[in-house]
Design an enzyme around this catalytic site. Sequence first.
Site, PDB file in Angstrom:
ATOM      1  N   ALA A   1      50.962 -15.341  39.522  1.00  0.00           N
ATOM      2  CA  ALA A   1      50.645 -16.770  39.534  1.00  0.00           C
ATOM      3  C   ALA A   1      50.680 -17.314  40.962  1.00  0.00           C
ATOM      4  CB  ALA A   1      51.619 -17.532  38.642  1.00  0.00           C
ATOM      5  N   PRO A   2      49.960 -18.399  41.243  1.00  0.00           N
ATOM      6  CA  PRO A   2      49.884 -18.964  42.589  1.00  0.00           C
ATOM      7  C   PRO A   2      50.936 -20.042  42.836  1.00  0.00           C
ATOM      8  CG  PRO A   2      48.334 -20.094  41.194  1.00  0.00           C
ATOM      9  CD  PRO A   2      49.059 -19.099  40.298  1.00  0.00           C
ATOM     10  N   TRP A   3      50.948 -20.568  44.076  1.00  0.00           N
ATOM     11  CA  TRP A   3      51.943 -21.577  44.426  1.00  0.00           C
ATOM     12  C   TRP A   3      51.452 -23.016  44.270  1.00  0.00           C
ATOM     13  CZ3 TRP A   3      49.429 -24.175  48.133  1.00  0.00           C
ATOM     14  CH2 TRP A   3      48.718 -23.495  49.127  1.00  0.00           C
TER      15      TRP A   3
ATOM     16  N   LYS B   1      54.763 -12.406  37.946  1.00  0.00           N
ATOM     17  CA  LYS B   1      55.335 -12.651  39.269  1.00  0.00           C
ATOM     18  C   LYS B   1      54.889 -14.009  39.799  1.00  0.00           C
ATOM     19  CE  LYS B   1      54.017 -11.575  43.453  1.00  0.00           C
ATOM     20  NZ  LYS B   1      54.545 -12.703  44.270  1.00  0.00           N
ATOM     21  N   PRO B   2      55.825 -14.913  40.077  1.00  0.00           N
ATOM     22  CA  PRO B   2      55.455 -16.171  40.735  1.00  0.00           C
ATOM     23  C   PRO B   2      55.235 -15.934  42.225  1.00  0.00           C
ATOM     24  CG  PRO B   2      57.829 -16.087  40.433  1.00  0.00           C
ATOM     25  CD  PRO B   2      57.267 -14.835  39.792  1.00  0.00           C
TER      26      PRO B   2
ATOM     27  N   GLU C   1      41.014 -15.289  38.929  1.00  0.00           N
ATOM     28  CA  GLU C   1      40.657 -16.683  39.178  1.00  0.00           C
ATOM     29  C   GLU C   1      41.001 -16.948  40.635  1.00  0.00           C
ATOM     30  OE1 GLU C   1      40.422 -20.022  40.201  1.00  0.00           O
ATOM     31  OE2 GLU C   1      42.131 -20.688  39.003  1.00  0.00           O
TER      32      GLU C   1
ATOM     33  N   CYS D   1      41.779 -25.251  43.367  1.00  0.00           N
ATOM     34  CA  CYS D   1      40.517 -24.522  43.540  1.00  0.00           C
ATOM     35  C   CYS D   1      39.307 -25.328  43.075  1.00  0.00           C
ATOM     36  CB  CYS D   1      40.557 -23.199  42.776  1.00  0.00           C
ATOM     37  SG  CYS D   1      41.807 -22.052  43.378  1.00  0.00           S
TER      38      CYS D   1
ATOM     39  N   GLU E   1      37.345 -22.260  52.299  1.00  0.00           N
ATOM     40  CA  GLU E   1      38.259 -23.104  51.538  1.00  0.00           C
ATOM     41  C   GLU E   1      39.399 -23.598  52.423  1.00  0.00           C
ATOM     42  OE1 GLU E   1      40.097 -23.006  47.072  1.00  0.00           O
ATOM     43  OE2 GLU E   1      40.256 -21.169  48.229  1.00  0.00           O
TER      44      GLU E   1
END
Length: 479
Positions: free
Chosen positions: A152-154, A178-179, A251, A285, A381
Amino acid sequence: MTTELRRLRNYINGEFKDAADGRTIDVVNPATGEVYATSPLSGQADVDAAMDAAAAAFPAWRDTTPAERQKVLLKIADAFEERAEELIAAESENTGKPLELTRTEEIPPMVDQIRFFAGAARMLEGRSAGEYMEGLTSIVRREPVGVCAQVAPWNYPMMMAVWKFAPALAAGNTVVLKPSDTTPASTVLIAEIIGAIAPKGVFNVVCGDRTTGSLMVEHPTPAMASITGSVRAGIQVAASAAKDVKRVHLELGGKAPVVVFEDTDIPKAVEDISVAGFFNAGQDCTAATRVLVHESIHDEFVAALAKAASETKTGAPDDEDVLYGPLNNANQLAQVSGFIDRLPAHAKVEAGGQRVGDKGYFYAATVVSGLKQDDEIIQNEVFGPVITVQSFVDEAQALEWANGVEYALASSVWTKDHARAMRMSKALDFGCVWINTHIPLVAEMPHGGFKKSGYGKDLSAYGFDDYTRIKHVMTSLDG
């Protein structure tokens, strides 16, 4: 006076554990820039233990009925509501997000999404049986894939954890999640909540850095690797997973075009676009970061957008008068600042363009005009509270520029002309096209992109299907 740091731990096979070798990472509150906790820096032994636990738990969890899995997920959703204030506090410390916005904009959709997948658990079915060859009946079974390695992302650590574990568990898979190394606190709390409800080993959390994530993806046990993150990370995951032909769900980044035509209601569009661009400090995003405006209204629109940016506030989590908090970490602050520092001479900063304060990682709401299609800030980005504006001549040019980036996650069209909106929605090469709005998401509709924004869908029945595999069973009618 020294304040004792909070000690976060992995959650493996129903128990909280330190990293096997005792290594830790400091966790920083981005609103203050100060360390408030330590988190395990997990290695091979920790990943092995989590994968073994998930693999051992899988057969029994796979064989539960859809109704049983639904009950578990509904209990998890109820527990999220009951412990919402704890989740909000942990997430705010993780990210610096405003407390009230986290309460109103994240907890309700998260709970709704878990309940949606609880319902989807009971829709796990194949097509009807039939005889496609004389004397033989065919059946299609839809089954869980197995152990899922998830990263997972922050930017939305709590909500993205939900997007990953909810469809996976609903389909009968087990999970090792996993964070991000900068935002583990809310995920560890989620493990505590789920651990009190789900059988041990069904849901596991391993904290760590990029190397930890690589060890998870490279591990022989998972049947599927799912990541929300950067394009660079997605490419690495896909390459690593290819070695043993793991299923991959990606993603990745976005660079959403916001195409504003001359018949648009400018005040309404500016209000909605500024919120969609600056919410969560632009760390989304799908954020409305790349505005394309028809030349006939360009100057008026830019002036209005710059005014909206100048009135947009960032600040501490307990300040109810702010739209967004800090950038997530020092590296992200440097990245956003770098884009502005490197602007070409033809660009003009209409609003913002600077750090706010000297404590934490706050950055002002920024609008940049005068840009060309091949400028760095148009093509890459930023992932910060920065909205760029370009002026287009006609529909064809708008479409060419909108599609002229490597990302293809989300987009929006602003016009009162229904036919034009339909033409644009067909031609825009993005996984989502909003018309006269930007950024709303619902659990029932898919979220995911094309090109370098990745593949696979989150949310919806399509996202649920991604966590299943299809098996054909054929039986003879002759006995």
